[in-house]
Design a protein around this motif. Structure first.
Motif, mmCIF file in Angstrom:
data_model
loop_
_atom_site.group_PDB
_atom_site.id
_atom_site.type_symbol
_atom_site.label_atom_id
_atom_site.label_comp_id
_atom_site.label_asym_id
_atom_site.label_seq_id
_atom_site.Cartn_x
_atom_site.Cartn_y
_atom_site.Cartn_z
ATOM 1 N N UNK A 97 0.682 5.013 9.647
ATOM 2 C CA UNK A 97 -0.278 4.174 9.156
ATOM 3 C C UNK A 97 -0.707 4.220 7.789
ATOM 4 N N UNK A 98 -0.793 3.111 6.845
ATOM 5 C CA UNK A 98 -1.183 2.965 5.474
ATOM 6 C C UNK A 98 -2.347 2.089 5.403
ATOM 7 N N UNK A 99 -3.392 2.491 5.037
ATOM 8 C CA UNK A 99 -4.382 1.388 4.936
ATOM 9 C C UNK A 99 -4.341 0.701 3.507
ATOM 10 N N UNK A 100 -4.402 -0.652 3.439
ATOM 11 C CA UNK A 100 -4.348 -1.152 1.975
ATOM 12 C C UNK A 100 -5.291 -2.148 2.148
ATOM 13 N N UNK A 101 -5.758 -2.513 0.803
ATOM 14 C CA UNK A 101 -6.803 -3.497 0.602
ATOM 15 C C UNK A 101 -6.032 -4.791 0.255
ATOM 16 N N UNK B 33 -2.435 -6.113 -2.564
ATOM 17 C CA UNK B 33 -1.368 -5.905 -1.972
ATOM 18 C C UNK B 33 -0.346 -7.015 -2.100
ATOM 19 N N UNK B 34 1.085 -6.924 -2.450
ATOM 20 C CA UNK B 34 1.903 -7.682 -2.356
ATOM 21 C C UNK B 34 3.024 -7.487 -1.256
ATOM 22 N N UNK C 67 6.960 -6.737 0.479
ATOM 23 C CA UNK C 67 7.966 -6.381 -0.101
ATOM 24 C C UNK C 67 8.759 -7.475 -0.495
ATOM 25 N N UNK C 68 8.665 -8.605 0.238
ATOM 26 C CA UNK C 68 9.325 -9.841 0.274
ATOM 27 C C UNK C 68 8.904 -10.567 -1.274
ATOM 28 N N UNK C 69 7.616 -10.758 -1.377
ATOM 29 C CA UNK C 69 7.176 -11.301 -2.657
ATOM 30 C C UNK C 69 7.488 -10.481 -3.845
ATOM 31 N N UNK C 70 7.423 -9.435 -3.900
ATOM 32 C CA UNK C 70 7.961 -8.452 -4.794
ATOM 33 C C UNK C 70 9.383 -8.619 -5.150
ATOM 34 N N UNK C 71 10.055 -8.590 -4.102
ATOM 35 C CA UNK C 71 11.625 -8.924 -4.568
ATOM 36 C C UNK C 71 11.725 -10.185 -4.947
ATOM 37 N N UNK C 72 11.138 -11.344 -4.321
ATOM 38 C CA UNK C 72 11.311 -12.520 -5.070
ATOM 39 C C UNK C 72 10.831 -12.907 -6.832
ATOM 40 N N UNK C 73 9.716 -11.918 -6.807
ATOM 41 C CA UNK C 73 9.177 -12.277 -8.199
ATOM 42 C C UNK C 73 10.278 -11.342 -9.193
ATOM 43 N N UNK C 74 10.662 -10.442 -8.787
ATOM 44 C CA UNK C 74 11.552 -9.384 -9.473
ATOM 45 C C UNK C 74 12.883 -10.173 -9.788
ATOM 46 N N UNK C 75 13.293 -10.777 -8.733
ATOM 47 C CA UNK C 75 14.784 -11.658 -9.000
ATOM 48 C C UNK C 75 14.494 -12.937 -9.922
ATOM 49 N N UNK C 76 13.404 -13.528 -9.764
ATOM 50 C CA UNK C 76 13.186 -14.593 -10.652
ATOM 51 C C UNK C 76 13.065 -14.392 -11.960
#
Length: 118
Positions: free
Chosen positions: A25-29, A33-34, A36-45
Motif C-alpha cells: 500500500x502506498x498512501x497518496x494525496x 497525484x496523476x 499512470x494513464x494521465x501521465x502517459x497521455x500527457x507525455x505522448x501529446x
C-alpha cells in the motif's frame, strides 16, 4: 512471486484499504497525484507537439552558443541570459539573413527558462 503496489487514499489521516491481500500500500494525496494513464497521455501529446520540438531546438541552440562563448548553459547566470538574448537581435540568420524576430526570441527564452525550472 510478483509484487503489486496499490495507491490508496487517505481520509482524515486513515488509510482506505481497497487493495487485494499481499499488495503493498502506498498512501497518496489525491490532489498531488496523476494516474499512470494521465501521465502517459500527457507525455505522448507533449512529445510530438511542434512547440515541444521548437523548445528542444531552442535549448540545443542555447547550449551550443554557451559552449562557443565559454559559458555555463544550466544553470545560466542572468548575465549569460542577457548576452544570449541580445545575440540573435544582431546576428543574421542563415536562411533569411535577417536577425531573429521578437516572437522567436521570446519562445527561445521560454524554452531555456523552462529548462532551468525542470
Amino acid at each position: 512471486m510478483s509484487s503489486h503496489r496499490a495507491v490508496v487514499d487517505t481520509v482524515d489521516d486513515e488509510l482506505i484499504d481497497a487493495a487485494p491481500a499481499g499488495t503493498e500500500l502506498v498512501a497518496v494525496d489525491r490532489d498531488q497525484h496523476l494516474s499512470p494513464e494521465t501521465v502517459a497521455a500527457n507525455e505522448e501529446s507533449v512529445a510530438a507537439s511542434p512547440p515541444r520540438r521548437a523548445y528542444g531546438a531552442d535549448r540545443a541552440a542555447f547550449a551550443a552558443w554557451c559552449a562557443q562563448e565559454g559559458r555555463t548553459a544550466v544553470p545560466a547566470s542572468g548575465e549569460t541570459m542577457a548576452e544570449w538574448v541580445q545575440h540573435p537581435t544582431v546576428t543574421p540568420r542563415k536562411r533569411t539573413g535577417a536577425p531573429t524576430g521578437p516572437s522567436t526570441i521570446e519562445r527561445a527564452m521560454a524554452a531555456v527558462t523552462s529548462w532551468h525550472e525542470e
